[in-house]
Scaffold this active site. Structure first.
Site, PDB file in Angstrom:
ATOM      1  N   ASP A   1      -5.043 -10.785 -15.284  1.00 33.60           N
ATOM      2  CA  ASP A   1      -6.105 -11.744 -15.014  1.00 33.60           C
ATOM      3  C   ASP A   1      -7.271 -11.407 -15.945  1.00 33.60           C
ATOM      4  OD1 ASP A   1      -7.685 -13.682 -13.542  1.00 33.60           O
ATOM      5  OD2 ASP A   1      -6.349 -13.265 -11.860  1.00 33.60           O
TER       6      ASP A   1
ATOM      7  N   ASP B   1      -1.849  -1.257  -3.744  1.00 32.49           N
ATOM      8  CA  ASP B   1      -2.170  -0.492  -4.954  1.00 32.49           C
ATOM      9  C   ASP B   1      -1.046  -0.603  -5.976  1.00 32.49           C
ATOM     10  OD1 ASP B   1      -0.225   1.302  -3.924  1.00 32.49           O
ATOM     11  OD2 ASP B   1      -1.779   2.316  -2.753  1.00 32.49           O
TER      12      ASP B   1
ATOM     13  N   ASP C   1      -4.058   3.957   2.703  1.00 35.19           N
ATOM     14  CA  ASP C   1      -5.501   3.698   2.873  1.00 35.19           C
ATOM     15  C   ASP C   1      -5.769   2.253   3.298  1.00 35.19           C
ATOM     16  OD1 ASP C   1      -5.079   2.265   0.575  1.00 35.19           O
ATOM     17  OD2 ASP C   1      -6.620   3.272  -0.617  1.00 35.19           O
TER      18      ASP C   1
ATOM     19  N   ASN D   1      -0.308   4.529  -0.251  1.00 39.99           N
ATOM     20  CA  ASN D   1      -0.917   5.795   0.178  1.00 39.99           C
ATOM     21  C   ASN D   1      -1.610   5.723   1.539  1.00 39.99           C
ATOM     22  OD1 ASN D   1      -3.115   4.283  -0.463  1.00 39.99           O
ATOM     23  ND2 ASN D   1      -3.984   5.699  -1.966  1.00 39.99           N
TER      24      ASN D   1
ATOM     25  N   ASP E   1       0.853  -1.199   0.000  1.00 40.60           N
ATOM     26  CA  ASP E   1       0.000   0.000   0.000  1.00 40.60           C
ATOM     27  C   ASP E   1       0.887   1.247   0.000  1.00 40.60           C
ATOM     28  OD1 ASP E   1      -1.886   1.963   0.417  1.00 40.60           O
ATOM     29  OD2 ASP E   1      -2.128   1.519   2.563  1.00 40.60           O
TER      30      ASP E   1
ATOM     31  N   ASP F   1      -9.391 -16.738 -15.810  1.00 37.12           N
ATOM     32  CA  ASP F   1     -10.177 -17.192 -14.657  1.00 37.12           C
ATOM     33  C   ASP F   1     -11.226 -18.227 -15.082  1.00 37.12           C
ATOM     34  OD1 ASP F   1     -10.743 -16.450 -11.761  1.00 37.12           O
ATOM     35  OD2 ASP F   1     -12.741 -16.200 -12.621  1.00 37.12           O
TER      36      ASP F   1
ATOM     37  N   ASP G   1      -6.254 -18.464  -3.709  1.00 39.58           N
ATOM     38  CA  ASP G   1      -7.424 -19.266  -3.339  1.00 39.58           C
ATOM     39  C   ASP G   1      -7.061 -20.438  -2.437  1.00 39.58           C
ATOM     40  OD1 ASP G   1      -9.138 -17.743  -4.960  1.00 39.58           O
ATOM     41  OD2 ASP G   1      -8.755 -19.012  -6.716  1.00 39.58           O
TER      42      ASP G   1
HETATM   43  C1  NOJ Z   1     -11.203 -18.211  -9.502  1.00 37.84           C
HETATM   44  C2  NOJ Z   1     -10.472 -17.141  -8.780  1.00 37.84           C
HETATM   45  O1  NOJ Z   1      -9.145 -17.516  -8.612  1.00 37.84           O
HETATM   46  C3  NOJ Z   1     -11.208 -16.912  -7.484  1.00 37.84           C
HETATM   47  O2  NOJ Z   1     -10.502 -16.083  -6.601  1.00 37.84           O
HETATM   48  C4  NOJ Z   1     -12.566 -16.352  -7.812  1.00 37.84           C
HETATM   49  O3  NOJ Z   1     -13.330 -16.251  -6.632  1.00 37.84           O
HETATM   50  C5  NOJ Z   1     -13.320 -17.232  -8.802  1.00 37.84           C
HETATM   51  N1  NOJ Z   1     -12.502 -17.723  -9.865  1.00 37.84           N
HETATM   52  C6  NOJ Z   1     -14.453 -16.466  -9.417  1.00 37.84           C
HETATM   53  O4  NOJ Z   1     -13.962 -15.496 -10.293  1.00 37.84           O
END
Ligand code: NOJ
Length: 564
Positions: free
Chosen positions: A98, A29, A25, A23, A21, A200, A334
């Site tokens: 992404d 960023d 907040d 700034n 970060d 994704d 994740d």
């Molecule tokens: C996979 C992503 O890695 C995850 O973080 C996200 O919640 C789901 N796809 C939905 O976009």
């Protein structure tokens, strides 16, 4: 990116909200990332995968996009983005964005239009079903973040489909206009100079005709539904179209996130001649510590059996040999932290973090390092649910505690093991307040162990996890056998030691990893013949006279050698 280049590359994933970060907040960023590029350069990574930075209401931390061509206000401006990208390129680092196009945010203008009426030109950008008078659901699919995949839209008397949260409506890829919109936004970023995409849940874009019910595996109406959409009939066709219309016109690096991907899907999608993407994130190994077929999915915990990991990794190594390409990961935003999951985050934290790294970086494919993995960052154990932020975690907790009346302490214990927030606590830069991540109040608390586990300490300590990663990453550039060598598993039945070789011509690379906190005797099978051994890297001091033919491995010991 030219083929020869990316096969030697190591990718570093940045989760921008938690990286740095600038700034005060409390939210990471883009200028914060720019300020840390020398850190990435020193580590030696070639590519950054940046989790979403687009405009978003942040229901799922940026995986719900409301404007694909704008930067999220909290993260900065397009000028900040351009500065960051130029800074990466100046250091020889490429950027993979992404690409989240299975769904948008419900606040995206397309959906705002689509939901107004059935004859709106954007209506067919999404997936709808009539809502009958009794409001019964169109099918029994459960959404990834709990509840049904169907959400009512009173204005049109319909339900819309959302495989994730109700603020993430799925796009209708059957509509050619949707596909053209996606290709146009990809060109927008490629024309800006980005070098590729991490896509994704890309294997969920083609839905099966009729959206039939999912198999019933547990009591109650809703059933796990990913299996219904991850191998859709038009998936390869859509990906090949994307390649022909967009990717073929640029030098790109692409990786598709593919839950439940089968080996066949991996081969088809990454096939060098007929496929569409460079590599996939398959999930088979990530699912090995959950009870299969249990309706609770990843939360149905079971210990990892090392023999299962061997069997799974080996199948993928063999199946993609020469025809496709693997991505190698133990960690991302994740997943829980690997050192807590399959190593030891107590006394053997450093040893086991290095062991897991040796195991992964010795395999064939492209290694991914998730921010903080190179420090051996661990899971966090917040005592209160209020300290968690992740929608998946919060929804699971609410369902378990409020609806099923499970004991809060038991649910929290599962969260401590598997929550996505384990990976999302702020990056630990130094031992100061909030780990040097922010001068303000962080959006999620820093792991209290930042006083010992942090980048400043790690860079000062020649024996740290960080320096070990740096050396592993450098090895990939020096040793063709690491890139090209054919994989073979040794001793598939051994439940404690994972050993494999990679062979290229006369050269044999041997990787031996003790996955336990106990000493293990290792004996090399007699058919692996050699006259000389050269130790490349190890996480303990190894006596030069100590032959790998038969040796005692210390807790979580790992060695990588070349045999000639
Ligand atoms: C996979 C992503 O890695 C995850 O973080 C996200 O919640 C789901 N796809 C939905 O976009």
């Amino acid at each position: 990116m030219p083929a020869a280049d990316w096969k030697q590359s190591v990718v570093y994933q940045i989760y921008p909200r938690s990286f740095c970060d600038s700034n005060g907040d409390g939210v990471g960023d883009l200028p914060g990332i720019t300020s840390r590029l020398d850190y990435l350069k020193a580590l030696g990574v070639d590519v950054v995968w940046l989790s979403p930075v687009y405009r978003s209401p942040n229901d799922d931390n940026g995986y719900d996009i409301s404007d694909y061509r704008a930067i999220m206000d909290e993260f900065g401006t397009m000028a900040d983005f351009d500065t960051m990208l130029a800074g990466m390129h100046a250091r020889g680092i490429r950027l993979m964005m992404d690409l989240v196009v299975n769904h948008t945010s419900d606040e995206h203008p397309w959906f705002q239009q689509a939901r107004q009426s059935r004859d709106n030109p954007y209506h067919d950008y999404y997936i709808w079903r009539d809502m009958p008078a009794d409001s019964s659901l169109p099918n029994n699919w459960e959404a990834a973040f709990s509840g049904s995949v169907w959400e009512p839209n009173p204005a049109t008397g319909e339900y819309y489909l959302h495989m994730f949260s109700k603020k993430q409506p799925d796009l209708n890829w059957e509509n050619p206009k949707v596909r053209q919109e996606v290709y146009a936004l990809m060109r927008f970023w490629l024309d800006k100079g980005v070098d590729g995409f991490r896509m994704d849940v890309i294997n969920m874009i083609s839905k099966p005709a009729g959206l039939p019910d999912a198999p019933v595996i547990r009591a109650g109406h809703l059933q796990p539904s990913f299996g219904m959409v991850t191998n859709g009939p038009r998936l390869l066709e859509f990906l090949r179209e994307m390649k022909a219309q967009v990717l073929d016109h640029y030098e790109t690096l692409t990786v598709g996130e593919a839950p439940l991907a089968t080996i066949q899907q991996g081969q088809d999608i990454t096939n060098v001649y007929t496929g569409a993407l460079n590599m996939l994130f398959q999930f088979e190994h990530m699912d090995l510590d959950a009870i299969p077929g249990d309706g609770r999915g990843k939360w149905a915990l079971k210990p990892l059996a090392l023999t299962d990991l061997k069997a799974s990794m080996s199948r993928w190594q063999d199946a993609l040999w020469q025809t496709g390409w693997n991505s190698l990961y133990l960690s991302n935003h994740d997943q829980p932290r690997p050192v807590s999951r399959w190593g030891d985050d107590g006394v053997y934290r450093v040893a086991s973090a290095k062991m897991l790294a040796t195991f992964l970086h010795g395999l064939q494919g492209t290694p991914y390092v998730y921010q903080g993995e190179e420090l051996g960052m661990t899971n966090v154990r917040f005592a209160r649910i209020e300290d968690y932020r992740d929608i998946e975690t919060l929804n699971m907790y609410r369902e378990a505690v409020q609806d099923r009346h499970e004991a809060p302490a038991e649910v929290l214990a599962r969260i401590h093991v598997k929550s996505r927030d384990n990976a999302r606590t702020p990056m630990q830069w130094d031992a100061t307040a909030h780990g040097g991540f922010t001068t303000g109040t962080p959006w999620m608390q820093t792991n209290p162990n930042h006083t010992e586990v942090n980048a400043a300490q790690a860079r000062d300590d020649a024996d740290s996890v960080w320096h070990y990663y740096r050396r592993l990453i450098a090895l990939r550039k020096q040793l063709p056998v690491l890139v090209e060598g054919r994989y073979a598993l040794l001793q598939p039945e051994d439940p404690n030691v994972y050993a494999y070789i990679r062979t290229l011509g006369d050269e044999v690379l041997l990787v031996v990893c003790n996955f336990t906190p106990r000493e293990q005797v290792f004996v090399l099978p007699p058919n692996v013949a050699f006259e000389q051994q050269q130790l490349l890297i190890a996480n303990y001091v190894v006596n030069a006279a100590d032959s790998v033919r038969a040796c005692t491995l210390r807790p979580f010991e790992a060695r990588m050698l070349v045999l000639r």
